[in-house]
Design a protein around this motif. Structure first.
Motif: not given
Length: 207
Positions: A182-186, A188-191, A195-197
């Motif tokens: 979903s857009n919200d899941e996308k 959250a994944l980008l965020k 953070e990892v980067e």
């Protein structure tokens, strides 16, 4: 497969030029390590042996009741294999559009194939893991291009274990590896990726 037999020289009389060079190269690989050759070509080599042209017969043998000659079958298999091997070079993976695409090795014209040729090729000869909605060889080729040349790139030619390579191919080409977010899941994944980067950048500066 229902390959036609009984022709002098087997199916190889219909081959010439690059197609003949390709099957001869694959036969050499078959002799060294059969698992490195696609199952379709492996079956041809087991049935007919070395791709050596014998006799002067001008006839072009066909592949049983498939309705397409053997040269077209092998060209279609070669095209499918090259989409898997070189598709990442044509993948749209640069978000800025600053990438030169290399598509020559995955174009129908390179293999002297047409849409009509591929419509006559059974799906399982192109991709045995294709989804059920893929009805013929042409749709199978389009499906492979959709898998290997879109927004994600896959390269696994370095995997030499046949079972591992087949598992990867099955996951990719069956569509079971595609996850719908979903857009919200996308977001959250980008965020999380950001953070990892950021953390990796910080670690590199402190080392």
């Amino acid at each position: 497969m229902n390959w036609q037999s009984g022709n002098k020289g087997g199916p190889w009389q219909s081959f010439s030029g690059p197609n003949l060079g390709y099957v001869m190269e694959m036969y050499e690989l078959f002799l060294q390590n059969p698992e490195e050759v696609s199952p379709e070509l492996r079956e041809l080599f087991e049935l007919y042996g070395s791709p050596t042209i014998e006799g002067d017969s001008p006839s072009v043998p066909s592949t049983g009741n498939l309705g397409v000659d053997t040269a077209k079958i092998v060209a279609a298999i070669q095209l499918a294999d090259n989409i898997r091997t070189y598709g990442h070079l044509a993948a749209d993976i640069n978000p800025l559009g600053m990438r030169k695409f290399d598509t020559k090795r995955i174009e129908l014209a390179t293999y002297n194939l047409t849409e009509q040729d591929l419509r006559s090729v059974p799906v399982n000869l192109i991709s045995k893991h294709a989804p059920s909605n893929v009805k013929d060889g042409y749709e199978a080729i389009l499906h492979l291009k959709d898998v290997y040349t879109k927004k994600l790139a896959f390269e696994y030619s370095q995997v030499h274990d046949e079972k591992e390579r087949d598992w990867l191919q099955q996951k990719l080409e069956s569509g079971t590896s595609v996850i719908q977010l979903s857009n919200d899941e996308k977001k959250a994944l980008l965020k999380r990726l950001s953070e990892v980067e950021g953390f990796e950048t910080f670690v590199h500066r402190t080392l």
